[in-house]
Design a protein around this motif. Structure first.
Motif, short mmCIF file in Angstrom:
data_model
loop_
_atom_site.label_atom_id
_atom_site.label_comp_id
_atom_site.label_asym_id
_atom_site.label_seq_id
_atom_site.Cartn_x
_atom_site.Cartn_y
_atom_site.Cartn_z
N LEU A 67 1.01 -1.26 -0.24
CA LEU A 67 -0.13 -0.32 0.02
C LEU A 67 0.95 1.19 0.10
N LYS A 68 1.39 1.43 0.95
CA LYS A 68 2.26 2.59 0.74
C LYS A 68 3.32 3.06 -0.99
N VAL A 69 4.22 1.50 -1.12
CA VAL A 69 4.55 1.96 -2.75
C VAL A 69 3.44 1.92 -3.28
N PHE A 70 1.97 1.97 -3.36
CA PHE A 70 1.33 2.46 -4.25
C PHE A 70 0.69 3.53 -4.28
N LEU A 71 1.25 4.78 -2.89
CA LEU A 71 0.64 5.56 -3.02
C LEU A 71 1.41 6.74 -2.89
N GLN A 72 2.84 5.96 -3.08
CA GLN A 72 3.42 7.00 -3.65
C GLN A 72 3.93 7.43 -4.89
N GLU A 73 4.60 8.12 -5.02
CA GLU A 73 4.76 8.73 -6.51
C GLU A 73 5.38 8.17 -7.01
N THR A 74 5.09 8.27 -8.50
CA THR A 74 6.29 7.58 -9.28
C THR A 74 7.29 8.89 -10.10
N ILE A 75 8.52 8.72 -10.43
CA ILE A 75 9.51 9.69 -10.43
C ILE A 75 10.05 9.25 -11.77
N ILE A 76 10.12 9.66 -12.87
CA ILE A 76 10.68 9.21 -13.62
C ILE A 76 12.43 9.79 -14.11
N PRO A 77 12.60 9.69 -13.95
CA PRO A 77 14.50 10.90 -14.32
C PRO A 77 14.34 12.24 -15.34
N SER A 78 14.82 13.02 -15.44
CA SER A 78 14.59 13.76 -16.47
C SER A 78 15.06 13.38 -17.98
N ALA A 79 16.40 12.87 -17.17
CA ALA A 79 17.42 12.26 -18.56
C ALA A 79 17.66 9.96 -19.28
N ALA A 80 16.07 10.25 -18.63
CA ALA A 80 15.98 8.68 -18.62
C ALA A 80 14.43 8.48 -19.98
N ASN A 81 15.29 7.44 -20.81
CA ASN A 81 13.65 7.06 -21.84
C ASN A 81 12.76 6.70 -21.58
N TYR A 100 19.91 -2.26 -11.20
CA TYR A 100 19.14 -1.56 -11.68
C TYR A 100 18.06 -0.96 -11.15
N GLN A 101 17.49 -1.24 -9.67
CA GLN A 101 16.43 -0.11 -9.47
C GLN A 101 16.56 0.92 -8.93
N THR A 102 18.00 1.49 -8.60
CA THR A 102 18.03 2.68 -7.94
C THR A 102 17.19 3.73 -8.38
N GLU A 103 16.57 3.73 -9.57
CA GLU A 103 15.91 5.15 -10.23
C GLU A 103 14.54 4.84 -10.44
N TYR A 104 14.18 3.29 -9.44
CA TYR A 104 12.98 3.47 -9.56
C TYR A 104 11.99 3.62 -8.11
N SER A 105 10.55 4.02 -7.78
CA SER A 105 10.11 4.14 -7.08
C SER A 105 8.64 3.74 -7.21
N SER A 106 7.91 4.08 -6.34
CA SER A 106 6.55 3.39 -5.98
C SER A 106 6.30 1.99 -7.20
N MET A 107 4.81 2.25 -7.83
CA MET A 107 4.85 0.64 -8.77
C MET A 107 5.65 0.06 -9.48
N SER A 108 6.53 0.96 -9.72
CA SER A 108 7.48 0.44 -10.53
C SER A 108 8.92 -0.90 -9.98
N PHE A 109 8.85 -0.13 -9.13
CA PHE A 109 9.70 -0.59 -8.60
C PHE A 109 9.06 -2.42 -7.25
N ALA A 110 7.82 -1.49 -6.98
CA ALA A 110 7.09 -2.75 -6.67
C ALA A 110 7.00 -4.06 -7.99
N LEU A 111 7.16 -4.03 -8.67
CA LEU A 111 6.56 -5.05 -9.93
C LEU A 111 8.19 -5.56 -10.12
#
Length: 349
Positions: free
Chosen positions: A71-85, A240-251
């Protein structure tokens, strides 16, 4: 069940679709629940071996801790680095999670308890599980950050290295069982031990070394300690998970543990009798096969957690040396030994 749906007003095609969808959900939903519980069990085992309590606050005995984390990661904001694809960055965890799910289509939970009982089930598992490395590589490259990229390169080399030895181990099993079908492989293990009342190729002295090689290679293939070089926090932050947050990290997290459960299941199916009881004794067959299968999965998961809590992390050169200089020659030699033994005994006439 499929035949029943096809005999109703739904017709042959749509009835098959509805039945297959229900069967997929009957596998996927309990698997996600199992992942949540297995994470909790993992943390409890680590804590017990370090003389700590582990999760004990959320829910009775801490049983709801994994759901609280979800639930915590689901409610977090998904942050995508500005230089990422952006496209590939979001696609990578989906690939990892999806590949971890589709492999379960050919896993037999008991006699005739399998979604797709195909004759090349073992080849399907090899092909589908090999796709998992793409999620890791894409996540590392698309993050446009050096630590994830280093981790992706490590992961690619590590997974390829140990898939080679796993492939040769599986050839030994296929030669002995004379089939790629996982249900047939399990059935051939009845009374296949060194003593005729033992069920499992692992009780066969000729195949037991390959059971050990497969178990250790499974740890490396799923990047579990002591082979978690892709997530070495002292070197790569979180890999490889360093830049991930929220549900993308949970997956990524869900996919990783689904793969761990899969490897525990494959250890049970290929070497320790799958849904068969350990001893070929009639009263033990009263217990449903799926119970024996789940019990074996739990035993192997305990071994995985035990190793994580007690064995220090390998250096990368040690990891590569083990895969290429020890396991690869050993598994290749064993293919010759098993095939030679079968030629002299089973096929000599």
């Amino acid at each position: 069940m499929t035949e029943w749906f096809q005999s109703t007003f739904l017709g042959y095609g749509f009835g098959w679709f509805v039945a297959t969808t229900i069967l997929i959900l009957l596998i996927a939903l309990p698997l996600m629940l199992a992942v949540a519980m297995i994470i909790y069990a993992d943390r409890k085992i680590w804590a017990a071996m370090a003389l700590r309590r582990g999760p004990n606050v959320v829910g009775p005995l801490g049983l709801l801790q994994s759901f609280a984390d979800g639930l915590k990661v689901f409610l977090q904001e998904t942050i995508i680095p500005s230089a990422a694809n952006r496209g590939l960055f979001l696609m990578a965890p989906i690939i990892t999670f999806t590949v971890a799910q589709i492999v379960w289509a050919v896993i037999p939970f008991g006699p005739k308890m399998v979604l797709a009982d195909i004759n090349v089930g073992l080849l399907y598992i090899l092909a589908a599980s090999s796709l998992g490395v793409y999620g890791v590589i894409i996540s590392g490259w698309s993050s446009n950050s050096k630590y994830p990229f280093y981790s992706a390169l490590r992961a690619a080399a590590q997974m390829v290295s140990y898939e080679v030895s796993i492939g040769f181990v599986l050839i030994s099993v296929v030669l002995w069982a004379d089939s790629f079908n996982l249900s047939v492989i399990v059935e051939k293990q009845q009374g296949a031990g060194i003593l005729p009342f033992l069920n499992g190729f692992g009780f066969n002295p000729l195949l037991f070394p390959m059971a050990v090689v497969f178990l250790i290679s499974a740890l490396a293939e799923t990047a579990r300690p002591p082979f978690d070089l892709t997530e070495a926090e002292s070197e790569l932050v979180a890999g490889y998970q360093t830049e991930y947050s929220s549900m993308s990290f949970a997956l990524f997290w869900l996919g990783e543990y689904a793969n761990v459960i899969l490897m525990c299941a494959l250890n049970a199916i290929l070497f320790w009798g799958g849904w068969l009881p350990p001893v070929d004794w009639a009263p033990l067959y009263v217990v449903p096969g799926i119970i024996w299968f789940f019990a074996k999965i739990l035993v192997f998961f305990f071994i995985f957690s035990w190793i994580k809590a007690t064995v220090p992390r390998f250096r990368y050169d040690q990891l590569m040396r083990l895969g290429w200089k020890i396991f690869l020659p050993l598994s290749l030699l064993w293919v010759f030994l098993v095939s030679g033994y079968l030629m002299l005994t089973r096929y000599s006439a």
